[in-house]
Design a protein around this motif. Sequence first.
Motif, short mmCIF file in Angstrom:
data_model
loop_
_atom_site.label_atom_id
_atom_site.label_comp_id
_atom_site.label_asym_id
_atom_site.label_seq_id
_atom_site.Cartn_x
_atom_site.Cartn_y
_atom_site.Cartn_z
N CYS A 1 0.31 5.58 -0.11
CA CYS A 1 -0.67 6.64 -0.02
C CYS A 1 -0.20 7.88 -0.54
O CYS A 1 1.27 8.11 -0.58
N VAL B 1 -10.05 -9.25 2.97
CA VAL B 1 -9.74 -7.80 2.40
C VAL B 1 -10.77 -7.45 1.20
O VAL B 1 -10.64 -8.24 0.35
N HIS C 1 -2.92 -3.22 -2.77
CA HIS C 1 -3.98 -3.27 -1.98
C HIS C 1 -5.23 -3.33 -2.68
O HIS C 1 -5.45 -2.52 -3.52
N PRO C 2 -6.42 -4.19 -2.38
CA PRO C 2 -7.65 -4.04 -3.02
C PRO C 2 -8.26 -2.80 -3.09
O PRO C 2 -9.26 -2.48 -3.93
N ASP C 3 -8.24 -2.03 -1.85
CA ASP C 3 -9.12 -0.96 -1.79
C ASP C 3 -8.13 0.16 -1.11
O ASP C 3 -8.19 0.55 0.04
N ALA C 4 -7.02 0.65 -1.96
CA ALA C 4 -6.12 1.33 -1.38
C ALA C 4 -6.62 2.68 -0.99
O ALA C 4 -6.15 3.30 0.13
N ALA C 5 -7.63 3.38 -1.64
CA ALA C 5 -8.17 4.61 -1.17
C ALA C 5 -8.70 4.39 0.16
O ALA C 5 -8.48 5.49 1.19
N ALA C 6 -9.46 3.67 0.48
CA ALA C 6 -10.03 3.41 1.75
C ALA C 6 -9.14 3.03 2.73
O ALA C 6 -9.29 3.37 3.91
N ALA C 7 -8.12 2.27 2.51
CA ALA C 7 -6.89 1.81 3.48
C ALA C 7 -6.48 3.08 3.95
O ALA C 7 -6.02 3.45 5.11
N LEU D 1 0.79 -1.27 0.06
CA LEU D 1 -0.11 0.02 0.01
C LEU D 1 0.86 1.19 0.04
O LEU D 1 1.88 1.31 0.86
N PRO E 1 -10.24 -1.31 7.00
CA PRO E 1 -10.12 -1.26 5.59
C PRO E 1 -8.63 -1.51 5.14
O PRO E 1 -8.21 -1.83 3.86
#
Length: 166
Positions: free
Chosen positions: A83, A166, A90-96, A81, A158
């Motif tokens: 940011c 995940v 990561h399957p949902d990088a924005a939420a993580a 991941l 997340p």
Amino acid sequence: MRTRMIPIAAAALLLGACATTSGEPGGAPSSPAGADPSPTAPPSSPTSSPTPSRATPAAVGAELTITLDETGSGTSRTLTLTCEPPGGDHPDAAAACAALALAGPTAFEAPPRDEMCTEQYGGPQVATVEGTVDGAPVSARFSRTNGCEIGRWDALAPLLGSVGGV
């Protein structure tokens, strides 16, 4: 005559005091007729602003490797991941990244050893997170073995994955 005035004056004071109570034993004094019994709020000034709603967390810079064992069997998968901007596999990088920014740097601190935690079992999941957050190194282990650990996991769900993946 003087001796009679004292009892009459005392009786008048007593009756006056009774007239200003609510009528209930131990009751509070009642307001004079026409008075507003509610407290008055101070007037708001034209420069005062309403209480702000929960602010959106600031973006966080991160480069992390998450190793996740969802079954506790030792079989794990590794996710990356980043940011600013959100990325990695990561399957949902924005939420993580949003969860990471909201949780703050204390999310990676282990609970104090003397902290009392509820004895509940949240599942066999185990995760390790290593890398940097806003330039500071992080290395943390997460599990769901008691109430404190479940709370830590849920704060970063997340990032780590909700129960069931995940």
